[in-house]
Design a protein around this motif. Sequence first.
Motif, mmCIF file in Angstrom:
data_model
loop_
_atom_site.group_PDB
_atom_site.id
_atom_site.type_symbol
_atom_site.label_atom_id
_atom_site.label_comp_id
_atom_site.label_asym_id
_atom_site.label_seq_id
_atom_site.Cartn_x
_atom_site.Cartn_y
_atom_site.Cartn_z
ATOM 1 N N ILE A 106 -3.523 -2.011 -13.557
ATOM 2 C CA ILE A 106 -4.321 -2.432 -12.397
ATOM 3 C C ILE A 106 -5.755 -2.721 -12.834
ATOM 4 C CG2 ILE A 106 -5.295 -1.701 -10.179
ATOM 5 C CD1 ILE A 106 -2.736 0.026 -9.809
ATOM 6 N N ARG A 154 -10.311 5.775 1.834
ATOM 7 C CA ARG A 154 -9.645 4.468 1.903
ATOM 8 C C ARG A 154 -9.717 3.879 3.302
ATOM 9 N NH1 ARG A 154 -3.380 3.818 -0.058
ATOM 10 N NH2 ARG A 154 -2.979 4.776 1.979
ATOM 11 N N ARG A 165 0.807 -1.213 0.000
ATOM 12 C CA ARG A 165 0.000 0.000 0.000
ATOM 13 C C ARG A 165 0.847 1.274 0.000
ATOM 14 N NH1 ARG A 165 -5.325 0.833 3.619
ATOM 15 N NH2 ARG A 165 -6.171 -0.176 1.758
ATOM 16 N N ASP A 223 -6.704 1.351 -3.315
ATOM 17 C CA ASP A 223 -6.493 -0.069 -3.616
ATOM 18 C C ASP A 223 -7.585 -0.993 -3.094
ATOM 19 O OD1 ASP A 223 -5.973 0.065 -0.889
ATOM 20 O OD2 ASP A 223 -3.828 -0.312 -1.069
ATOM 21 N N ASN A 224 -8.499 -0.464 -2.293
ATOM 22 C CA ASN A 224 -9.562 -1.299 -1.732
ATOM 23 C C ASN A 224 -10.948 -0.953 -2.297
ATOM 24 O OD1 ASN A 224 -9.784 1.165 -0.487
ATOM 25 N ND2 ASN A 224 -9.729 0.398 1.612
#
Length: 339
Positions: free
Chosen positions: A26, A217, A2, A263-264
């Motif tokens: 990604i 996030r 992360r 990223d989540n």
Amino acid sequence: MRITKKEGISLFKENLLNLGRTADNIKKNKFGNVVTFIIDRNINYTNICQNECDFCAFFRRKNQKSSYVLSHEEIIEKVREAVNLGATQVMIQGGLNPELGLDYFEKMLRMIKKNFDITIHSFTATEIQYFAKLEGIPELEILKRLQAAGLDSLPGGGAEILVDEVRKKISPKKISTDDWLNIMKSAHSIGMKSTATMVIGFDETIEQRIEHMEKIRNLQDETGGFRAFIMWSFQPKNTKLGGEKISSWDYMKTLAFNRIYLDNIEHIQGSWVTQGERIGQLTLNFGADDLGSIMLEENVVKAAGTSYKMSVQKMINLIKETGNTPAQRNTKYKILKEF
């Protein structure tokens, strides 16, 4: 691994194409070449709003000639038109009008659900907070009552930049950062999913944009309740705040950064509504896996002087031209049909 806030500031200085390449990789690893869209209608039940935000060209004061409140019958007719055109979702939002109590919204939701099989993705955190203050009951109770009446999920509007230093300049009467986050957390606690949003172009710093994303996030780590992240740019025309639009370059760079940093969060949406069709296409190579809605009706961005039209066939063609596979989805991002 992360990316931290400190690393994010450094990463944002990267070349646009390098960021875009990383974001695109990604996205492709998650979704391949499938790009989604939804058919829905935005219905604004009133433009009367006591917040009077400087960045908003849509609101009106009660006694202005162009102010309005839609009746339940008018709203039902708009939903009927949307369903007949293939919509699977309605997004109902409006100004903070003290003459509209919770019963107005509960009755509206029940009427829609009684007459149509459609997802109601409606009411921003700002509206939820206002309903609670007006009724003198907790926000969680408001959410439970609206959910019982038929509300399925919350849009992320009202977030703008989740940094109070910015909010005090652009919308001093509007919901605070912590309140917005807490209402989203409350919605997630009762199984109500939502989206998260960000509006850029208020002369905020890169650090402030990253602070906004960090808060989203962190809450997503805690609740897992955000289905998607949607970013668009401030449209200054006809607003008290004024100023210039940010460049497409800045928009694209921030979009790519969204995909890398968040990223989540599964889905990142590109905005043809504020950026136009061609930039909308480019977003699909800079991390976006979704182009949002056909938008059978849109009033807020239009009031600020920006208006792009879209149809199902045009959306399909736009996506195909980029080498991707268009797919119609529902609110839960379940694919209904590939083209």
